[in-house]
Design a protein around this motif. Structure first.
Motif, mmCIF file in Angstrom:
data_model
loop_
_atom_site.group_PDB
_atom_site.id
_atom_site.type_symbol
_atom_site.label_atom_id
_atom_site.label_comp_id
_atom_site.label_asym_id
_atom_site.label_seq_id
_atom_site.Cartn_x
_atom_site.Cartn_y
_atom_site.Cartn_z
ATOM 1 N N ASP A 58 0.867 -1.190 0.000
ATOM 2 C CA ASP A 58 0.000 0.000 0.000
ATOM 3 C C ASP A 58 0.901 1.237 0.000
ATOM 4 O OD1 ASP A 58 -1.840 1.989 0.337
ATOM 5 O OD2 ASP A 58 -2.821 1.104 2.087
ATOM 6 N N PHE A 59 1.338 1.638 -1.181
ATOM 7 C CA PHE A 59 2.264 2.760 -1.277
ATOM 8 C C PHE A 59 1.595 4.092 -0.933
ATOM 9 C CE2 PHE A 59 4.702 -0.254 -3.973
ATOM 10 C CZ PHE A 59 5.896 -0.193 -3.283
ATOM 11 N N ALA A 60 0.297 4.183 -1.127
ATOM 12 C CA ALA A 60 -0.401 5.422 -0.754
ATOM 13 C C ALA A 60 -0.313 5.644 0.755
ATOM 14 C CB ALA A 60 -1.860 5.354 -1.204
ATOM 15 N N SER A 61 -0.493 4.574 1.525
ATOM 16 C CA SER A 61 -0.378 4.688 2.980
ATOM 17 C C SER A 61 1.057 5.006 3.400
ATOM 18 C CB SER A 61 -0.853 3.397 3.651
ATOM 19 O OG SER A 61 -2.234 3.199 3.439
ATOM 20 N N LEU A 62 2.021 4.425 2.691
ATOM 21 C CA LEU A 62 3.418 4.728 2.996
ATOM 22 C C LEU A 62 3.725 6.196 2.727
ATOM 23 C CD1 LEU A 62 5.284 1.609 1.543
ATOM 24 C CD2 LEU A 62 4.982 2.194 3.947
ATOM 25 N N ALA A 63 3.202 6.728 1.623
ATOM 26 C CA ALA A 63 3.422 8.143 1.304
ATOM 27 C C ALA A 63 2.820 9.038 2.380
ATOM 28 C CB ALA A 63 2.826 8.470 -0.062
ATOM 29 N N ASP A 64 1.627 8.669 2.859
ATOM 30 C CA ASP A 64 0.988 9.447 3.932
ATOM 31 C C ASP A 64 1.828 9.392 5.207
ATOM 32 O OD1 ASP A 64 -1.103 10.105 2.269
ATOM 33 O OD2 ASP A 64 -2.433 8.529 3.015
ATOM 34 N N ALA A 65 2.370 8.207 5.517
ATOM 35 C CA ALA A 65 3.161 8.049 6.734
ATOM 36 C C ALA A 65 4.465 8.823 6.666
ATOM 37 C CB ALA A 65 3.434 6.570 6.986
ATOM 38 N N LEU A 66 4.974 9.042 5.460
ATOM 39 C CA LEU A 66 6.236 9.762 5.279
ATOM 40 C C LEU A 66 6.059 11.272 5.240
ATOM 41 C CD1 LEU A 66 7.850 7.450 2.592
ATOM 42 C CD2 LEU A 66 8.758 7.854 4.892
ATOM 43 N N ALA A 67 4.836 11.750 5.066
ATOM 44 C CA ALA A 67 4.575 13.185 4.985
ATOM 45 C C ALA A 67 5.121 13.884 6.232
ATOM 46 C CB ALA A 67 3.071 13.426 4.844
ATOM 47 N N PRO A 68 5.683 15.094 6.071
ATOM 48 C CA PRO A 68 5.708 15.934 4.862
ATOM 49 C C PRO A 68 6.919 15.701 3.944
ATOM 50 C CG PRO A 68 6.575 17.170 6.697
ATOM 51 C CD PRO A 68 6.227 15.813 7.236
ATOM 52 N N GLN A 69 7.624 14.599 4.112
ATOM 53 C CA GLN A 69 8.746 14.328 3.217
ATOM 54 C C GLN A 69 8.249 14.149 1.784
ATOM 55 O OE1 GLN A 69 11.432 11.196 4.841
ATOM 56 N NE2 GLN A 69 10.069 11.234 6.607
ATOM 57 N N ALA A 70 9.026 14.630 0.836
ATOM 58 C CA ALA A 70 8.677 14.460 -0.567
ATOM 59 C C ALA A 70 8.906 13.008 -0.978
ATOM 60 C CB ALA A 70 9.521 15.384 -1.431
ATOM 61 N N VAL A 71 7.995 12.481 -1.780
ATOM 62 C CA VAL A 71 8.136 11.110 -2.279
ATOM 63 C C VAL A 71 7.942 11.102 -3.795
ATOM 64 C CG1 VAL A 71 7.340 10.077 -0.119
ATOM 65 C CG2 VAL A 71 5.693 10.534 -1.936
ATOM 66 N N ILE A 72 8.541 10.116 -4.420
ATOM 67 C CA ILE A 72 8.392 9.896 -5.857
ATOM 68 C C ILE A 72 7.968 8.447 -6.054
ATOM 69 C CG2 ILE A 72 9.564 9.848 -8.098
ATOM 70 C CD1 ILE A 72 11.571 11.880 -6.941
ATOM 71 N N ALA A 73 6.890 8.223 -6.775
ATOM 72 C CA ALA A 73 6.395 6.871 -7.021
ATOM 73 C C ALA A 73 6.823 6.408 -8.408
ATOM 74 C CB ALA A 73 4.871 6.824 -6.893
ATOM 75 N N VAL A 74 7.481 5.261 -8.474
ATOM 76 C CA VAL A 74 7.901 4.687 -9.751
ATOM 77 C C VAL A 74 7.487 3.219 -9.791
ATOM 78 C CG1 VAL A 74 9.839 6.277 -9.977
ATOM 79 C CG2 VAL A 74 10.200 4.036 -8.910
ATOM 80 N N HIS A 75 7.675 2.600 -10.929
ATOM 81 C CA HIS A 75 7.284 1.206 -11.135
ATOM 82 C C HIS A 75 8.385 0.514 -11.935
ATOM 83 C CE1 HIS A 75 4.718 -2.268 -11.932
ATOM 84 N NE2 HIS A 75 3.786 -1.733 -11.155
ATOM 85 N N SER A 76 8.563 -0.762 -11.697
ATOM 86 C CA SER A 76 9.507 -1.517 -12.521
ATOM 87 C C SER A 76 8.854 -1.875 -13.848
ATOM 88 C CB SER A 76 9.940 -2.791 -11.791
ATOM 89 O OG SER A 76 8.914 -3.766 -11.863
ATOM 90 N N GLN A 77 9.574 -2.589 -14.687
ATOM 91 C CA GLN A 77 9.016 -3.024 -15.962
ATOM 92 C C GLN A 77 8.164 -4.291 -15.817
ATOM 93 O OE1 GLN A 77 11.938 -3.190 -19.134
ATOM 94 N NE2 GLN A 77 12.780 -1.189 -18.605
ATOM 95 N N ALA A 78 8.038 -4.804 -14.605
ATOM 96 C CA ALA A 78 7.116 -5.917 -14.352
ATOM 97 C C ALA A 78 5.722 -5.327 -14.161
ATOM 98 C CB ALA A 78 7.540 -6.703 -13.118
ATOM 99 N N SER A 79 4.830 -5.590 -15.076
ATOM 100 C CA SER A 79 3.529 -4.912 -15.084
ATOM 101 C C SER A 79 2.613 -5.343 -13.959
ATOM 102 C CB SER A 79 2.838 -5.152 -16.435
ATOM 103 O OG SER A 79 2.683 -6.545 -16.664
ATOM 104 N N ASP A 80 2.770 -6.564 -13.468
ATOM 105 C CA ASP A 80 1.913 -7.052 -12.386
ATOM 106 C C ASP A 80 2.688 -8.052 -11.545
ATOM 107 O OD1 ASP A 80 1.892 -9.508 -13.834
ATOM 108 O OD2 ASP A 80 0.171 -8.816 -14.998
ATOM 109 N N ARG A 81 2.038 -8.554 -10.489
ATOM 110 C CA ARG A 81 2.740 -9.424 -9.546
ATOM 111 C C ARG A 81 3.154 -10.748 -10.188
ATOM 112 N NH1 ARG A 81 5.801 -7.847 -5.552
ATOM 113 N NH2 ARG A 81 6.019 -9.394 -3.897
ATOM 114 N N ALA A 82 2.285 -11.299 -10.999
ATOM 115 C CA ALA A 82 2.618 -12.571 -11.643
ATOM 116 C C ALA A 82 3.850 -12.432 -12.523
ATOM 117 C CB ALA A 82 1.425 -13.071 -12.452
#
Length: 252
Positions: A58-82
Motif C-alpha cells: 500500500d504505497f499510498a499509505s506509505l506516502a501518507d506516513a512519510l509526509a511531509p517528506q517528498a516522495v516519488i512513485a515509480v514502477h519496474s518493468q514488471a507490469s503485475d505481480r505474476a
C-alpha cells in the motif's frame, strides 16, 4: 484409604533448544505424521508466507506516513505481480514512465532512500517507515533525496534510481523472501556510486529486520555507519566491512 498416583513428569529433551530458535524442532509425532497442533501451525505459517509474497504494498499509505517528506512513485518493468515473480529481470529495470520524475528531482544528494516491495509487502508495511525515520535523525546535515517508492521492484532497481537522482549513495529498503518462521523481514541494500550494471558484490546488506530479529535502532546504527564509511572511503560491498562494534556504539 488409597492415595491417587499422579503420572510421572514427562521429560522434554527439546524444550531448551526450542527456546533458542524459531526453527521447528522436536515437534513430536502422531502415528506416522505430525501432531495436529504442529501441522496446523505449519500450514498457517505457509499461508502467511504466501500472502506476503503475493500481497500488494500500500504505497499510498506509505506516502501518507512519510509526509511531509517528498516522495516519488515509480514502477519496474514488471507490469503485475505474476510477471514480477516469473521475470526477476524486469523487476530490476525502471519503467520509462518514471524517468522524468526522477530527472526532475536530480540534485547533489548524499543519499537516496528507496522503499521497494520486494518479496514481502508485509515487511515494507510494518518496518520501512519506522526504520527510515530512525535513520534520518542520525543523518543530520546530510542532503537526502526525496524518498522513492518502487512497485514490483527488486534490489538492483535502486542503481538506476540513484543514478537518475544524482545521489552519491543509494539505500534500498526491501521486503525479504519470507520463510516459515518470519514473513515480514525487511532488508537494506546499500550501494556507493549507484549506476546500472552494479553487481551484488558491490553492495552491503543488512537483513532480518523485524520484531523478533534486528531492531530499528540497531539496524539504523549499522546503516548509518555504513553510509558514513562509504562516503569517506568511496566504496561499498566487499571493499567495505561493517565494524559491528562501531555500529553498535551508534545505537546507544
Amino acid at each position: 484409604m488409597t492415595t491417587p498416583v499422579s503420572d510421572p513428569p514427562v521429560y522434554d529433551a527439546w524444550s531448551r533448544w526450542r527456546s533458542a530458535t524459531r526453527a521447528r524442532i522436536g515437534l513430536g509425532r502422531s502415528g506416522d505424521g505430525l501432531p495436529t497442533t504442529a501441522l496446523l501451525d505449519f500450514q498457517a505459517a505457509h499461508g502467511r508466507a504466501r500472502d506476503a509474497v503475493h500481497g500488494a504494498a500500500d504505497f499510498a499509505s506509505l506516502a501518507d506516513a512519510l509526509a511531509p517528506q517528498a516522495v516519488i512513485a515509480v514502477h519496474s518493468q514488471a507490469s503485475d505481480r505474476a510477471t514480477y515473480l516469473r521475470r526477476p529481470d524486469l523487476g530490476r529495470r525502471l519503467d520509462p514512465a518514471g524517468l522524468p520524475l526522477l530527472e526532475a528531482a536530480r540534485g547533489d544528494w548524499d543519499v537516496a532512500f528507496v522503499i521497494a516491495d520486494g518479496l514481502s509487502a508485509r515487511a515494507v508495511a510494518h518496518h520501512a517507515v519506522p526504520l527510515l525515520q530512525t535513520c534520518r535523525v542520525r543523518l543530520d546535515g546530510w542532503r537526502i533525496a526525496p524518498v522513492v517508492l518502487a512497485a514490483q521492484a527488486r534490489v538492483a532497481i535502486g542503481d538506476e534510481i540513484g543514478a537518475r537522482l544524482g545521489a552519491a549513495c543509494v539505500a534500498v529498503l526491501i521486503g525479504e523472501r519470507p520463510g516459515l518462521s518470519v514473513a515480514d523481514s525487511l532488508g537494506v541494500y546499500l550501494t556507493w556510486a549507484p549506476r546500472p550494471g552494479r553487481s551484488d558484490a558491490e553492495r552491503n546488506c543488512i537483513s532480518n529486520i523485524h520484531a523478533d530479529g534486528l531492531g530499528y535502532e540497531q539496524a539504523a546504527g549499522m546503516l548509518c555507519w555504513l553510509l558514513r564509511a562509504a562516503r569517506q572511503r568511496q566504496v561499498s560491498g566487499v571493499s567495505l566491512k561493517l565494524d559491528t562494534a562501531a555500529a553498535a556504539a551508534l545505537t546507544s
